[in-house]
Every structure is written in structure tokens, then in C-alpha cells.
Design a protein around this motif. Structure first.
Motif: not given
Ligand code: CTP
Ligand code: K
Ligand code: MG
Length: 181
Positions: A27-28, A48-52, A116-117
Motif C-alpha cells: 500500500a505504500g 519508506g515510512k508513509t502515512w498511507r 532507505r532500503g
């Protein structure tokens, strides 16, 4: 037999904590939680850290806990031993704690200079356990005491990295994830 029972209970009890991270991968996207802000040279959390991803991850964990609760009685009589139903607070501790653990891990990764990653062996595999179990113990103390015996916790600590490595490898091969960890 008792060992299989412990493994089954550990897996069942942890499912609401296992699913959020995988749902977030699917979903990211969209706005990062840190809004692009940095701390020192590096991003606070990164893209890499989203609200969605976080919202859908937690929702998926809660929905799964509700579904498992509906199935628990039938599955218990099928297996011949009792698997847990999830109270709302237990579900929230497991699903919310898993996402929180993942977010805290990214915070630590950025502070240690990892982009990230980047891989962080150990943390990548257990970040969500380290936060979801204490949070569940806090939010649903009686439920936690009933189900998370020392044996179950030991199985969780051994089983989780194995499952994590396997599912992430599959997600990578399917092109759903950028890295196999
Ligand atoms: N994801 C998200 N929101 C979250 C967690 C994950 O949107 N709270 C999505 C992002 O698209 C992310 C992907 O799932 O890129 C894979 O998750 P993860 O491996 O945890 O993130 P990384 O991109 O590897 O970033 P980091 O180095 O911070 O772990
Ligand atoms: K992660
Ligand atoms: Mg990653």
C-alpha cells in the motif's frame, strides 16, 4: 505434539503483527510521515515510512485480528486445542506495535547513516516483535499473560526471523519489494 501446539499458537497470536508490514509494502507511497524533515544530515525517517502505508498496515492487522477471532472457535475444535481470540486492545497492541517498531527501526537506521532500503540485520527481522509484544502487554495485560507464555515467546523469537526472511524474499522475487530484506 505440545511443541506443534506452541508453534501454532505463536503463529496465530502473531498474525495481526505479521501482516501490517507486508500490507504497508503493498500500500505504500504518498506523503512520508516525516514530511521530508531531516535530523542532522539525514532524514528523520525517510521516504519508506508513509502515512498511507502505516494506516493501511494497521488497518490490515486489525481486520485480520477480527477475522481470526470469528474463526477461532471453529479452528480450535478442528485442531483440538484452543487458539486465541483477539480483544480490540490486543489487536491494537499487535498491529500498532508492529508498525511502530518498523518506524522506530527506520529512525535508528537513519541515525546510523543507513539510507532507505539499507539492510540492518537483526533489527530488520525483529523490530516489530520488540515493540508489539511490550505494547500488547501494556494494552492487554491479562490477554498477553494468558497467551504469551515463555514457550510462546521463545517460538516467536525463533519463528519470526525465518518467516520474515522467507516472505520478504518472495515479495522481492514477485517484484513487490525493492530489496530481499
Ligand atoms: N511502507 C510504507 N509505510 C510504512 C512502512 C512501509 O509506506 N510505515 C512501504 C514503503 O513503500 C517502503 C516499503 O513499504 O519502501 C518497504 O518497507 P520497508 O522495508 O520497511 O522500508 P524501506 O523502504 O526499506 O525503508 P527503511 O530503510 O526506512 O526501512
Ligand atoms: K523494515
Ligand atoms: Mg526495507
Amino acid at each position: 505434539m505440545a511443541v506443534l501446539e506452541t508453534i501454532a499458537i505463536a503463529f496465530w497470536a502473531m498474525l495481526p503483527a505479521y501482516v501490517p508490514n507486508n500490507a504497508a509494502v503493498l500500500a505504500g507511497g504518498g506523503r512520508p510521515i516525516d514530511g521530508g524533515r531531516t535530523w542532522g544530515e539525514k532524514r528523520v525517517l525517510g521516504n519508506g515510512k508513509t502515512w498511507r502505508g502505516t494506516a493501511i498496515g494497521v488497518t490490515a492487522g486489525l481486520a485480520l485480528a477480527a477475522a481470526l477471532t470469528l474463526l477461532a472457535e471453529d479452528v480450535s475444535s478442528l485442531l483440538g486445542f484452543t487458539v486465541p481470540e483477539f480483544s480490540p486492545s490486543a489487536a491494537l497492541g499487535l498491529a500498532g506495535g508492529a508498525m511502530l517498531g518498523d518506524i522506530l527501526a527506520s529512525f535508528l537506521k537513519r541515525r546510523s547513516g543507513r539510507e532507505r532500503g539499507a539492510m540492518f540485520p537483526g533489527l530488520d527481522q525483529l523490530d516489530f516483535v520488540v515493540v508489539s509484544l511490550p505494547l500488547t502487554a501494556l494494552l492487554a495485560t491479562d490477554w498477553f499473560r494468558e497467551w504469551f507464555t515463555l514457550e510462546v515467546i521463545l517460538v516467536v523469537v525463533v519463528l519470526t526471523p525465518i518467516l520474515h526472511v522467507t516472505t520478504n524474499m518472495i515479495a522481492y522475487k514477485l517484484g513487490l519489494k525493492n530489496e530481499p530484506w
